[in-house]
Design an enzyme around this catalytic site. Sequence first.
Site, mmCIF file in Angstrom:
data_model
loop_
_atom_site.group_PDB
_atom_site.id
_atom_site.type_symbol
_atom_site.label_atom_id
_atom_site.label_comp_id
_atom_site.label_asym_id
_atom_site.label_seq_id
_atom_site.Cartn_x
_atom_site.Cartn_y
_atom_site.Cartn_z
ATOM 1 N N ARG A 1 0.827 -1.215 0.000
ATOM 2 C CA ARG A 1 0.000 0.000 0.000
ATOM 3 C C ARG A 1 0.857 1.259 0.000
ATOM 4 N NH1 ARG A 1 -0.912 -0.959 5.805
ATOM 5 N NH2 ARG A 1 -2.725 -2.256 5.301
ATOM 6 N N ASP A 2 1.986 1.207 0.738
ATOM 7 C CA ASP A 2 2.861 2.376 0.789
ATOM 8 C C ASP A 2 3.322 2.761 -0.612
ATOM 9 O OD1 ASP A 2 2.715 2.378 3.556
ATOM 10 O OD2 ASP A 2 4.534 1.187 3.801
ATOM 11 N N ASP B 1 -3.074 -0.468 10.266
ATOM 12 C CA ASP B 1 -2.523 -1.777 10.628
ATOM 13 C C ASP B 1 -2.938 -2.224 12.019
ATOM 14 O OD1 ASP B 1 -0.925 -2.559 8.336
ATOM 15 O OD2 ASP B 1 0.357 -0.867 8.808
#
EC number: 2.4.1.280
Length: 801
Positions: free
Chosen positions: A349-350, A492
């Site tokens: 995702r980063d 997260d």
Amino acid sequence: MKYGYFDNDNREYVITRPDVPAPWTNYLGTEKFCTVISHNAGGYSFYNSPEYNRVTKFRPNATFDRPGHYVYLRDDDSGDYWSISWQPVAKSLDEAQYQIRHGLSYSKFQCDYNGIHARKTLFVPKGEDAEIWDVVIKNTSDQVRTISAFSFVEFSFSHIQSDNQNHQMSLYSAGTAYRPGLIEYDLYYNTDDFEGFYYLASTFDPDSYDGQRDRFLGLYRDEANPLAVEQGRCSNSAQTCYNHCGSLHKQFTLQPGEEIRFAYILGIGKGNGERLREHYQDVANIDAAFAAIKAHWDERCAKFQVKSPNQGLDTMINAWTLYQAETCVVWSRFASFIEVGGRTGLGYRDTAQDAISVPHANPEMTRKRIVDLLRGQVKAGYGLHLFDPDWFDPEKEDVAPSKSPTVVPTPSDEDKIHGIKDTCSDDHLWLIPTICKYVMETGETSFFDQMIPYADGGEASVYEHMKAALDFSAEYVGQTGICKGLRADWNDCLNLGGGESSMVSFLHFWALQEFIDLAKFLGKDQDVNTYTEMAANVREACETHLWDDEGGWYIRGLTKNGDKIGTAQQQEGRVHLESNTLAVLSGLASQERGEQAMDAVDEHLFSPYGLHLNAPSFSTPNDDIGFVTRVYQGVKENGAIFSHPNPWAWVAETKLGRGDRAMKFYDALNPYNQNDIIEKRIAEPYSYVQFIMGRDHQDHGRANHPWLTGTSGWAYFAVTNYILGVQSGFTGLSVDPCIPSDWPGFEVTRQWRGATYHIQVENPDHVSKGVKSITLNGAPIQGRIPPQAQGSDNQVVVVLG
């Protein structure tokens, strides 16, 4: 309290007081060799990977900013000594004057002490796997001076685990040797002539040297008072085993007004030290290499320049936010003073979000990262949450890494592919808008047809990869039709397990809208129908199950037991930033509900330092909600000002047409605006941070974890595309700003597909949003600005009203 200022003419941040309350860092290197350096020259270097190829040592979270890349100076007549950077010797600031300039991929250190002016410029030349220390020493006194210069770096054992833990092997597996003008460091177990050798070279012929750290520093000493510098000469130590350093010493005699210039070169590869030492003995080559770094960033920054009534916005967008965003694209979350190099690989995702911000400035790296991510996707459609792109690069399949006797074996092929239980529910969806934005920017529509393998076998076109991502999220939904949270979503610490994530459903809807527009552009009518129906189902599920009537906002999700998270009835975690901002950003929320939701964000989450992630923070552990309830209140995901989703709120407010609110939110988070309150902020004022302590913590307002955060990419994307409103599309460039109503207008210079557009936005009626007219080169046009001829300069006037 302030410690420095922005020099916009040179794109530098100037630190005028070196005693800042934390290391303020910079990144040197744009390709494979990287140095993370602080304002006091502390930091470390690595090649490609800070986990496997660390060049110099770093001790994370040490009391002092140590070790680093230091140059000591010694007055050989008096025995007095100091360092060009304030640390590690730390001369009294009443006696010595220091200035540090962090620029784009370089840092300059300056010291004036006792009649000696000294400068040191650190940078990594393009095309080289080495770092240059360009040093100038000038005698500003009226007497002849004899000055000795000493370098110091502490070499690393290369692999972070061995370097920091397995000393019973690492201490006996490397050695130093002296060659004319350089210290060579040999990782003896590594037979590769490139990765198995590091070096520190000088452009002068040394008078003495040390390759053994403890001989240079001396017993019961450290970098602040090294024995060799105190005595005025190194001991000419070099041998196998123990701890190693690179120190090269030279004595200079300087007449009044005379200056001497030389360089140290820190790098990797057997034989490269000799080559670069000779090359940079001609200082014209140093100047040319530095000019190339300046030109590198001049070219990138020129792709988008803004002149607006908001100086802080201009300063950050024209240089620093783009610079930080591209740093994240290139170095991911590899290495900082917080992420200290133990995790090589890409966070799915980063990386997908980082890449959406820079296709105009660095299309090659954007494309590479997209391909990396597509190779890290499995046939089922989800992405591998953390993976090394080399695992799936066909050009690197047969390249065996050097085997160290001190490291854990690399994972097997089976271990590289995780199953559903370890899948994050949002990872794959970020790919869709990023791929679309890349093609909108470059016009490379053939990219959608490129065949790319899946991580678990087989291959498909980029377009089919995108469909697989959308289909996965449509399949993995709960009883209400909301996407399952799986291991976690973007947050997260929100471990819903069998629960459902509103954030992911809103993200799914946004990705669907982007894909539907793509399918229309490509003329794929069947896919338009299929995914329009899918989007309608997502909208119905969200509006039916996620709106909290009493509170007037969207809830965060549901636990595996069906309990709602984020309702007005709850005492903790009532309002959440991600769900409300993405409901609006995605286009799912109606104008009425969108305004209500964002009003709740403003009322409950706003602070002078940015928007909180949730409020009130959780004080009671609840494993059905997740680890977030076991984080201290006001810290990180539990009620801190988590920076990354703040720009989602800026975009959401522009979607609602509320430019004043969007700018209010932007100004609160903008680090530029905290330059004069460093006693509160602590962190660098030129870098966004991961999070800022929330109102439920005693250090409310303190900024933590600078540089490697998706905030930078999102901040750049939100301001350029939504506040300033300059967006690339498949068929043209659109200009549809949403600005504060008191702005009279602004100017943007935008390069797109080889042409330059000088955009003048006028706001005579002082509205926030709404385009009354557009002219291109004097002629009225409707809608998007079509691509103009390569190399052309074009004048665009946009009148709001």
